[in-house]
Enzyme design. Structure first.
Site, mmCIF file in Angstrom:
data_model
loop_
_atom_site.group_PDB
_atom_site.id
_atom_site.type_symbol
_atom_site.label_atom_id
_atom_site.label_comp_id
_atom_site.label_asym_id
_atom_site.label_seq_id
_atom_site.Cartn_x
_atom_site.Cartn_y
_atom_site.Cartn_z
ATOM 1 N N ASN A 1 -41.402 -4.668 -0.360
ATOM 2 C CA ASN A 1 -40.831 -3.459 0.223
ATOM 3 C C ASN A 1 -41.979 -2.466 0.262
ATOM 4 O O ASN A 1 -42.253 -1.778 -0.721
ATOM 5 C CB ASN A 1 -39.666 -2.921 -0.605
ATOM 6 C CG ASN A 1 -39.044 -1.687 0.016
ATOM 7 O OD1 ASN A 1 -39.630 -1.069 0.890
ATOM 8 N ND2 ASN A 1 -37.864 -1.322 -0.445
ATOM 9 N N HIS A 29 -36.149 -3.922 3.089
ATOM 10 C CA HIS A 29 -35.964 -2.474 3.254
ATOM 11 C C HIS A 29 -34.557 -2.134 2.786
ATOM 12 O O HIS A 29 -33.604 -2.839 3.134
ATOM 13 C CB HIS A 29 -36.123 -2.042 4.716
ATOM 14 C CG HIS A 29 -37.491 -2.260 5.249
ATOM 15 N ND1 HIS A 29 -38.524 -1.397 4.992
ATOM 16 C CD2 HIS A 29 -38.005 -3.268 5.990
ATOM 17 C CE1 HIS A 29 -39.624 -1.856 5.569
ATOM 18 N NE2 HIS A 29 -39.331 -2.995 6.175
ATOM 19 N N LEU A 30 -34.422 -1.104 2.010
ATOM 20 C CA LEU A 30 -33.110 -0.684 1.530
ATOM 21 C C LEU A 30 -32.227 -0.200 2.677
ATOM 22 O O LEU A 30 -31.043 -0.503 2.730
ATOM 23 C CB LEU A 30 -33.268 0.421 0.481
ATOM 24 C CG LEU A 30 -34.010 0.000 -0.784
ATOM 25 C CD1 LEU A 30 -34.396 1.221 -1.594
ATOM 26 C CD2 LEU A 30 -33.175 -0.954 -1.602
ATOM 27 N N SER A 31 -32.811 0.568 3.587
ATOM 28 C CA SER A 31 -32.054 1.077 4.730
ATOM 29 C C SER A 31 -32.283 0.169 5.937
ATOM 30 O O SER A 31 -33.213 -0.638 5.961
ATOM 31 C CB SER A 31 -32.497 2.508 5.059
ATOM 32 O OG SER A 31 -33.832 2.520 5.542
ATOM 33 N N ARG A 52 -32.829 4.011 12.124
ATOM 34 C CA ARG A 52 -33.559 5.185 11.648
ATOM 35 C C ARG A 52 -34.376 5.797 12.784
ATOM 36 O O ARG A 52 -34.262 5.423 13.933
ATOM 37 C CB ARG A 52 -34.486 4.781 10.487
ATOM 38 C CG ARG A 52 -33.831 4.088 9.292
ATOM 39 C CD ARG A 52 -33.100 5.025 8.355
ATOM 40 N NE ARG A 52 -33.858 6.173 7.923
ATOM 41 C CZ ARG A 52 -34.690 6.213 6.883
ATOM 42 N NH1 ARG A 52 -34.888 5.136 6.128
ATOM 43 N NH2 ARG A 52 -35.319 7.327 6.570
ATOM 44 N N ASP A 77 -52.887 -7.898 7.035
ATOM 45 C CA ASP A 77 -54.056 -8.779 6.900
ATOM 46 C C ASP A 77 -54.060 -9.477 5.541
ATOM 47 O O ASP A 77 -54.342 -10.675 5.447
ATOM 48 C CB ASP A 77 -55.354 -7.999 7.086
ATOM 49 C CG ASP A 77 -55.608 -7.565 8.531
ATOM 50 O OD1 ASP A 77 -54.917 -8.074 9.450
ATOM 51 O OD2 ASP A 77 -56.493 -6.713 8.731
ATOM 52 N N GLU A 97 -39.816 -9.579 3.603
ATOM 53 C CA GLU A 97 -39.896 -8.125 3.703
ATOM 54 C C GLU A 97 -38.506 -7.556 3.444
ATOM 55 O O GLU A 97 -37.524 -8.034 4.005
ATOM 56 C CB GLU A 97 -40.371 -7.747 5.106
ATOM 57 C CG GLU A 97 -40.435 -6.271 5.378
ATOM 58 C CD GLU A 97 -40.861 -5.960 6.803
ATOM 59 O OE1 GLU A 97 -40.941 -4.757 7.125
ATOM 60 O OE2 GLU A 97 -41.076 -6.892 7.613
ATOM 61 N N ARG A 113 -34.285 10.372 -4.510
ATOM 62 C CA ARG A 113 -34.699 10.678 -3.142
ATOM 63 C C ARG A 113 -33.659 10.187 -2.135
ATOM 64 O O ARG A 113 -33.426 8.988 -2.022
ATOM 65 C CB ARG A 113 -36.043 10.006 -2.856
ATOM 66 C CG ARG A 113 -36.540 10.201 -1.463
ATOM 67 C CD ARG A 113 -37.878 9.490 -1.252
ATOM 68 N NE ARG A 113 -38.264 9.592 0.126
ATOM 69 C CZ ARG A 113 -38.494 8.547 0.916
ATOM 70 N NH1 ARG A 113 -38.413 7.325 0.434
ATOM 71 N NH2 ARG A 113 -38.833 8.726 2.172
ATOM 72 N N ALA A 157 -43.049 3.211 3.535
ATOM 73 C CA ALA A 157 -43.640 3.764 4.753
ATOM 74 C C ALA A 157 -44.859 2.977 5.222
ATOM 75 O O ALA A 157 -45.177 3.000 6.415
ATOM 76 C CB ALA A 157 -44.007 5.230 4.530
ATOM 77 N N TYR A 217 -30.953 5.758 0.639
ATOM 78 C CA TYR A 217 -31.565 4.722 -0.194
ATOM 79 C C TYR A 217 -30.698 4.266 -1.364
ATOM 80 O O TYR A 217 -31.086 3.361 -2.093
ATOM 81 C CB TYR A 217 -32.925 5.213 -0.707
ATOM 82 C CG TYR A 217 -33.876 5.534 0.412
ATOM 83 C CD1 TYR A 217 -34.401 4.523 1.212
ATOM 84 C CD2 TYR A 217 -34.239 6.842 0.700
ATOM 85 C CE1 TYR A 217 -35.268 4.808 2.255
ATOM 86 C CE2 TYR A 217 -35.104 7.138 1.740
ATOM 87 C CZ TYR A 217 -35.615 6.112 2.508
ATOM 88 O OH TYR A 217 -36.461 6.396 3.544
ATOM 89 N N ARG A 261 -39.869 4.515 12.441
ATOM 90 C CA ARG A 261 -39.538 3.571 11.375
ATOM 91 C C ARG A 261 -39.026 2.232 11.917
ATOM 92 O O ARG A 261 -38.796 1.308 11.163
ATOM 93 C CB ARG A 261 -38.473 4.157 10.451
ATOM 94 C CG ARG A 261 -38.928 5.332 9.628
ATOM 95 C CD ARG A 261 -37.860 5.704 8.618
ATOM 96 N NE ARG A 261 -38.042 7.027 8.098
ATOM 97 C CZ ARG A 261 -38.815 7.331 7.051
ATOM 98 N NH1 ARG A 261 -39.458 6.387 6.408
ATOM 99 N NH2 ARG A 261 -38.913 8.580 6.651
ATOM 100 N N PRO A 320 -44.818 3.089 -1.562
ATOM 101 C CA PRO A 320 -44.751 4.512 -1.870
ATOM 102 C C PRO A 320 -43.332 5.074 -1.891
ATOM 103 O O PRO A 320 -42.478 4.686 -1.102
ATOM 104 C CB PRO A 320 -45.571 5.159 -0.751
ATOM 105 C CG PRO A 320 -45.544 4.176 0.360
ATOM 106 C CD PRO A 320 -45.493 2.830 -0.287
ATOM 107 N N ASN A 321 -43.129 5.943 -2.833
ATOM 108 C CA ASN A 321 -41.904 6.717 -3.035
ATOM 109 C C ASN A 321 -40.735 5.900 -3.571
ATOM 110 O O ASN A 321 -39.687 6.466 -3.868
ATOM 111 C CB ASN A 321 -41.486 7.463 -1.752
ATOM 112 C CG ASN A 321 -42.532 8.451 -1.327
ATOM 113 O OD1 ASN A 321 -42.984 9.263 -2.130
ATOM 114 N ND2 ASN A 321 -42.955 8.387 -0.083
#
Length: 146
Positions: free
Chosen positions: A75, A101-103, A108, A88, A99, A19, A78, A24, A112, A11-12
């Site tokens: 990625n 994550h940009l940040s 954070r 699962d 996995e 954003r 949230a 990001y 998070r 999402p997002n």
């Protein structure tokens, strides 16, 4: 033809570049896709790059990857911090997952700093912006070659 690596975005992430660019980055998701495709090609890999704001759709794609992909870069945005359903699905897929994550999630907000999906990931790359996708591809190229 070899199976692709699924690159799944939650999402997002469709709002990248708009954003919170201080967190990001200024690359759009399309910019990230183009860089990932170029890196995959250089590594002799192909990718299937997708984005959804819907948790169930991401779960379906992870399940689909079991038969149609060689590995997954995820990625989950949230959903990383809330989705046992994605964890699962990852465990059921029985594929290597990186996995991304940009940040740096550990710098954070406290909520998070925990990721459910990390429990199903072979590795985690965070805090390196869009470069994290390219590094994930390099890691998977090594894993798949081994």
């Amino acid at each position: 033809m070899a199976k692709p690596i699924y690159v799944l975005n939650g999402p997002n992430l469709n709002m990248l570049g708009l954003r919170e660019p201080a967190i990001y980055g200024s690359d759009s998701l399309d910019d990230v896709r183009k860089k990932a495709e170029a890196r995959a090609k250089a590594l002799g890999l192909t990718i299937d790059f997708r984005q959804s704001n819907i948790e169930g759709e991401l779960v379906t794609w992870v399940q689909e990857a079991r038969d149609k992909a060689a590995a997954i870069i995820l990625n989950a945005g949230a959903y990383s911090h809330s989705s046992i359903a994605l964890l699962d699905a990852m465990q059921a897929a029985e594929l290597p997952v990186i996995e991304v994550h940009l940040s740096n999630i550990f710098r954070r907000e406290p909520y998070r700093q925990h990721s459910y999906i990390s429990h199903g990931a072979k590795g985690v790359i965070c805090g390196l912006g869009a470069k994290g996708y390219e590094l994930a591809l390099e890691a998977l190229a090594d894993l798949l070659a081994a």
